[in-house]
Design a protein around this motif. Sequence first.
Motif, PDB file in Angstrom:
ATOM      1  N   UNK A 127       0.828  -1.207   0.000  1.00 36.34           N
ATOM      2  CA  UNK A 127       0.000   0.000   0.000  1.00 36.34           C
ATOM      3  C   UNK A 127       0.863   1.258   0.000  1.00 36.34           C
ATOM      4  N   UNK A 128       1.906   1.264   0.829  1.00 32.83           N
ATOM      5  CA  UNK A 128       2.816   2.414   0.842  1.00 32.83           C
ATOM      6  C   UNK A 128       3.546   2.548  -0.479  1.00 32.83           C
ATOM      7  N   UNK A 129       3.937   1.413  -1.065  1.00 35.52           N
ATOM      8  CA  UNK A 129       4.604   1.456  -2.362  1.00 35.52           C
ATOM      9  C   UNK A 129       3.697   1.999  -3.444  1.00 35.52           C
ATOM     10  N   UNK A 130       2.416   1.657  -3.375  1.00 34.15           N
ATOM     11  CA  UNK A 130       1.474   2.151  -4.380  1.00 34.15           C
ATOM     12  C   UNK A 130       1.292   3.662  -4.260  1.00 34.15           C
ATOM     13  N   UNK A 131       1.267   4.190  -3.041  1.00 33.67           N
ATOM     14  CA  UNK A 131       1.127   5.637  -2.868  1.00 33.67           C
ATOM     15  C   UNK A 131       2.364   6.371  -3.398  1.00 33.67           C
ATOM     16  N   UNK A 132       3.543   5.792  -3.175  1.00 34.07           N
ATOM     17  CA  UNK A 132       4.755   6.392  -3.742  1.00 34.07           C
ATOM     18  C   UNK A 132       4.717   6.321  -5.266  1.00 34.07           C
ATOM     19  N   UNK A 133       4.195   5.225  -5.793  1.00 37.31           N
ATOM     20  CA  UNK A 133       4.080   5.100  -7.250  1.00 37.31           C
ATOM     21  C   UNK A 133       3.137   6.150  -7.829  1.00 37.31           C
ATOM     22  N   UNK A 134       2.066   6.464  -7.114  1.00 44.08           N
ATOM     23  CA  UNK A 134       1.145   7.507  -7.589  1.00 44.08           C
ATOM     24  C   UNK A 134       1.837   8.869  -7.622  1.00 44.08           C
ATOM     25  N   UNK A 135       2.655   9.167  -6.623  1.00 45.98           N
ATOM     26  CA  UNK A 135       3.380  10.444  -6.622  1.00 45.98           C
ATOM     27  C   UNK A 135       4.361  10.491  -7.782  1.00 45.98           C
ATOM     28  N   UNK A 136       5.059   9.393  -8.005  1.00 47.12           N
ATOM     29  CA  UNK A 136       6.016   9.332  -9.111  1.00 47.12           C
ATOM     30  C   UNK A 136       5.302   9.460 -10.454  1.00 47.12           C
ATOM     31  N   UNK A 137       4.132   8.863 -10.570  1.00 51.18           N
ATOM     32  CA  UNK A 137       3.374   8.930 -11.827  1.00 51.18           C
ATOM     33  C   UNK A 137       2.873  10.343 -12.098  1.00 51.18           C
ATOM     34  N   UNK A 138       2.445  11.048 -11.037  1.00 52.41           N
ATOM     35  CA  UNK A 138       1.896  12.395 -11.230  1.00 52.41           C
ATOM     36  C   UNK A 138       2.949  13.382 -11.701  1.00 52.41           C
ATOM     37  N   UNK A 139       4.235  13.098 -11.474  1.00 51.89           N
ATOM     38  CA  UNK A 139       5.307  14.005 -11.894  1.00 51.89           C
ATOM     39  C   UNK A 139       5.979  13.576 -13.184  1.00 51.89           C
TER      40      UNK A 139
END
Length: 1318
Positions: free
Chosen positions: A657-669
Motif C-alpha cells: 500500500x505504501x509502495x502504491x502511494x509512492x508510485x502515484x506520486x512518481x506517476x503524477x510528476x
Amino acid sequence: MKLRITWRGSVGFNTSDEVSALLCLPLISQKQSSTGGPDWTCVIIGLTSGYVAMYTESGLVLLSQLFEEEPVLSLKCRTLSSGVNGVVSPDMGEELVILYPRSITTIDGFSLFQTLRGCRNQVAKAAASGGESVNVPPLGYKKWGLIDQGMVKDCATPGVMPPYLYDHMAHSSLAKGFNHVVSSGAPATSVLMTVGRVPFVGFLTAQEGSAPPFVADVARLYASKLKDALVSAASGWLFGRAKTKEVDSSKMKPKIELATPLPYRWSIPDKKRIGVSVSVSLGRRLAVVTDDFGRVTLIDVHRCVGLRMWKGYREANCGWLEVEGEWGGTKRLVAFLLIYAPRRGLLEVWTPQQGPRVAAFNVPKQSRLIYTPHTMLGVNSVRGVRCKVFPVIFITPDGLISEVSIPFHLALGGKTSKRARDLHLVKTLKTHLRNGNEEEVLATMCEIKTAGVRKQAVLTLIMSQHLTVPLLQGLLDHFLSLYVVVDDTQDEEGAQNLDHESRLLGQQLLRLKQLLHLYTALTQLHKVREASPDPDDQDLVIELAKLLVLTPHETGEVLTSCEHNGYSNYLNTCTKKVTFLEVAQNISVGSFIRCWDVCVGTLAKTDGASVLPVELKEDIPSEKKLKLGEFLYGWAWHGESVKSFRTAIKTSGTNPESLLHVALIHWSLSPHPDTVAALHFGTIVHTLSSLAGDKVLCDISEQSQWWTAVRDKLIASTQPYHAFIAALLCRGSHATLEAQSHSRRQSNIKKAKDTEESEVEAKTQTADGYSSLNDWEGLSMEMVEWNLVLWQVECLMPLNQLLSLLPPNGSERRPKLEVSAKALLDKGKGYVAELVANWFIGSGLSLSTVEKLLEQQDTYRKSKEREEAMDVDNGREILAGDDEKMTVDVEEPDEEDATSEEIKKLLRRVGAKFPHSVAGDSVFTNMAWELAAAWHKTPDDVSMLFQALCHIDKIKNSHIRHGVSLMIWETWVSQCVRAASDLMEKVGRLPKDRLCRRDLGLGEHSLAPMFQAGLGLLEQIMEANVVCEVEKPLVLSADRFWMGQEGSPALVELTIMQKMTCYDLVYQHYQLVSVLYLTAQHNLKNIRPLSCFDGKGRSVLFKSLTTSWTVGGYTDPAVSKARMALLCRVITAAITSLPDIAGPSQGLMVRFPGTSSSPSCKWVPSFTTWGNSTNIRQAIDLGRAWGLTLDVLNRHHICELYTSGFDSAAEEVLPIVNDGPLLGSQLVLLAGQRLHHHLLNSPRTAHHLALTSPTITEWVKSCDTGSLRCPTVPLEQTLMLLTRALNLLSESSQEYKMATALYETLSAFVRDQSSSCT
C-alpha cells in the motif's frame, strides 16, 4: 620522525659546576598566524653552585641568577592546563619553582615571560650588530625557607586553593584557643608540597595578600627595631666607627636575599620512609608520591591526606593523563594514573581513587615515562587558546617516542560497566564512520557486547551518511548468525536463549537484510540498458488494453485524448521529469533504508514466515519521497524487469500500500504519458495489488480500504490527466483481480491453479475477443466509486487546461492556479467561478475582451440549452463529443486572434462541465470581489477598487449587482470611509500623509480616489435597489458536479441572499461620502464633515444599509448654514482649479461624463476640466437633496465664473437663475471691478477718465479688484456682461441706472479703442 642536535656545548660558571636540574619550557607565540603554537623553547638549567641559567635552543645565554648557594634539586613550572577548569581558579598565575635543599624559590610566570622575550630580542640584536651582550636586571622572586624539613627530594606547587570556611574556622580555633577571635572570611592560600624525609610529605601554606596585623604584633616589631638601632649607635660612640674598605665589584658575590620561614601546616610523618618524587595531576587535586620502599602513594592535595597506596613499584615513573568525554548529557574530564615499573617492564593505567586497573602493557625494562604537567609559558596572556600538548610520553631504549592514549569508556565502571563501555564504543563508532574506516567500524561493532547497545549502534549506522553496501553486508554477515535462528530444529532452543532485546535486534537485522536485497535488485534494474519499445506498437496497445479492461480502440482514444485536448504542450513545459541520472543514482543505501521503519519497538509475529513486514515512514519529506519513487519505479520497462521487480518486492516484505502511494506520486510528476509509460505504471499497480492479497477485494456492497486510499490520492491530484489514466488503470486492475477471485471460488480447489488463466480469459473475452468496462453495469460499490472518480477527474481536465494557459499578450507573471477534484468538492460550488475570475484577472486581458468572451459563452450556453430541450422532447441524446459541431450552427464566424479563439474553445469545454460557474454574471461577480479584496490588502492602489466597479457595472442581473456591491461596501469600504471620516472630523481638514498612513493605511493623495470609488459603489446599490423592485428574483441552479454535495454556497448565491437595502439610508451615506470626497478633492480647510448632518442623520451613519430609516422633515438652521457654506466653498474651489484663460477670446466649453470624449468606464477617476464641472454638479445635487435654495448656489456659480473670466460658461448657467434683479446687481458690481482694473492698467487712462463722468469714476474707485481671479478681460466681454445685467434689472432700480451709465462709458471706451487702433 628523527631527532637532531641543535647545539652542543658546556654550561656553568666554574669548573666544578655540574648540571643538577633541567627544564625545557616552550613560550607561546603571540602571532596571529600561529596562535596556540610555541614560538621558541627556553632551556633552563640548574647548577650545583646554585645558579639558574636560561638558554635559547642555539645555546645563547639569556640570563643567569644566583638564588641560593646550594645545589638546585629540581626545576618545575606551573602553567594553565586543560584540567584546571572547575578545580581551581582559571586566573591562577603561572610561576617557575626552583627547589634547594633548604628553600623554595618561585618566580612569577608573567614577568618571566616578558623578560625572556625581551632578553631574546636584545641578544639577537647584539649578535647581529657585533656588540656586547646587554646586562639584564635580576628577576623578582619569592623565597620560602624550609625550617622543619629534615631532607627534601622533590616539591610541587598545586597553586591557589579555594577557601573552605569550615576548615579555616576549625584550624583557627585549634591553633589559637577558645577565646581567640576568628575572622569570618577564609583567606585564599597557596599550597607548597614537599616530599623527602621527616616529614615524608609536607604541606606548606602561604596566604595570598596581607592580613591586617594585631596591635601587639605591631608594638613588638617596632620595639625590636628600636633596640637594634640603640645598640648600633652605642657601639659606634664607644668604640669608634670602622673604616670602610674598597672592594672590587667584579669579585663581589651577588647579594642573596634571606628566605621567609614557612612552617609546615600539615604533614604525613613516616621516619623510615623517604619520598623520592611527586607528580601532581593536571587538575591540581590529586598527586602521587614514590618512595624508596617501592610504594606509590595517592595524596588528596585539598584535604592533605593519603587516599591509596600501591606496592611493588621500585624506581617507578608516574604520570597523569586527563581524557575528555561525555556522560549523562554533560562533558566530563577523567584523570588516569599511569605507573611504569621499570624492573618488571610493565606500564599500567589505573583509575586512581577507587577504580581498578583498566589497562596494562608489556614494555622494555630500560624505558622512561616522562610526565610534563606544564604546557607553554604565557598561556594566560593569550585568551581563548587551547594548547595541544602531550603531558605523558613514553621513550624506549631504541629512541622510539610513543604517545599514550586512553579511551574515555575505561573510566566507566560499576554494575553497568558493560553497558557504559558499550555506549562509549558507540561514540567511537561515530568517529570511525566520519573517517570512512569501514574495518574499524566493523571491529568496533564486534566489541560491543550488550544487545541493547548493539541495537543502538545499528541505528547509528543506519542514520550515518557514510553507510555503504559492503559495510552493511559485513554487519549482517557477522550478527545475523547470532540473533536470527536459521535452522528450524534450533528454533525452540534459540528462542529460549534470546532475551527480548536480542529478538528485537534480530528482527531489525532481518529487515535490514530484506531492504538491502531490494536495494541491490533495484540497482541492477537501473543498470540494465535496453532499447525502449515503440509507443505506437500495436502489441503494446493490446497489452495496455488488457490492463485497462478496455478494447484496443477505446485504449487508443484515451491515449490520443491528450493531444486532442491540447495537453501535450502544457505537460511537456510544466511537468519536470526527474531522470534516473539526476536522482536515482544519487540515492545511497543509507538514504534508502532511512525511508523505512526498521527499528520497531515491538516484536512482529512471524507465524513461520521468513519475511518480516517493513513499513514506510510517514514523516518522509516530499523531496526525498520523490527520489525514492524515482529509484523504485524509474527503471526501463521490459518483460524481464517486471519479473525481477515483482520478485524483489515480494521478498523485501515492504508494504504494498505504501509502495502504491509512492508510485502515484512518481506517476503524477512524469511527463506526457505514452503507451510505454502507461503500461509501466499499470504493471506496477497490478503487481502491488496482487501482492496485497485480500486487502484489495471486498464484498460488492462494501468499499475496499485499499482502493479508497488510492481514490483519495487521485481526487487530490493537481494533474488531472495523470489522475485520469491512473484511475483507469486502478479500475482495470480491480476488475481483473475481482474476476480472478470469482473464478477461483467457482472452480475446484485442485484444478484452480491449472484452469485459472483459461477461466479468466473465458470470462473477460467476448465474441470479438475483447471486453470493455464501459459496457459493464456497475454492480459493485467499488465499480460505482471508480466510475464517479473518473467522471470527476474528467470534468477537471478542461478547467485545468484553461488555468494553465497564459495569453502571449497578457501579464508577465504566470498565475499559479492549481486545482484538484478534492479542492472543488471541499471549497464548494463557487470555486470554479473564483478560479476562472482569478485567471482572467492575472491574464492581462482587457475588460472589453473578457466581456466579449463571456457574452459569447452565455449565448452558446443558452443556445445549447434550447437544443437540448428540443432533443429531449424528440427523445434523442446528445453526446459530449458533438460540441464542436454545434458551435458551427450556433455562431457566425467572427475575426478574432488565435489567443481569443483558444480561450473561447476552452471556455466552452469548461462550460460543458460547469455551465453555471462560467456564466458572465458569476465570473464578473467573482472578479469584482477579488479586485476589491486585492485593494483591501494594498489600500494605496485604489485603481483596483475602480476596476471592481467597472466589473460590477457589467453584471446584468440587478439582484447580483446589488448584493455584491452591498457586500463589498459592508466588508471593506465602509470601514475605511468611517475611519477617514472620524479622522477628518478630528483634525478639521484633510489629514497629513503621516496621519493617513498611521490610521488608515493609505496615503493622503489616495483619499479622494477612494471616496470617489465609494460614491460609485453607493450609486450602484441605489440603481440596483430601484430595478430590483420590478425585476424577478433570480433562481440559481448548481452544476452537476456538486449534485448531492453539501458545502459553502457560491458567491453569487450569497449576493442573492443579501437583504434589500433602505434607499434613504444609502442616500444618506452617499451624501456623507460626497462631502468627504469634495473636501478631499479640493483640500478644504476648517471643514467638519459631520457638521453638515443633524443628530438624527448622524445616528444612522455607518449602520447596516439594510436598516429601515426615513429622512426627517425639519432641518436645524445651523446645519443648513454649514451646508450652504460648504457647497459655496466647493463651487469656488472647483472653478478656481480650472485652467486660466490664455487669450482674450477664449471661453470654456463645459463637458460632463457620458459624452463622446469621456473615458470608456464612467467609474475611472478623472480630474480634468469636465471632472471639476462634475464636482459643481455634485455640489448642486447635494444642495437639492438637502433642501437648500439652489438659486443662491447658481448665483454663486455664475459670479465665480465671471470672476475667473469664463463668461461663455456663465452665460449658459444664467437661464436657470430665478432671482434676476439680485443677480443683475451682482453682475453690475463685477463690471465695476473690471472697469476699475482697466482704468488702473490701461495706457490711455487719462483719456478714458476724461470720457467718464465723475459719479461713475467715484463709484468705480470704490470697487475692490482683489476678488477678481482674471481681471484682464476684453472690454467687449464686459460690455456683454452689462447687457446681461440690464436684461435682468428693473428699469426703476438704482442699479439699472448705474448699469446704463457703465454701459455708455464702456461703449465709449470700445469706440475709442477701435479708433486708436485704426
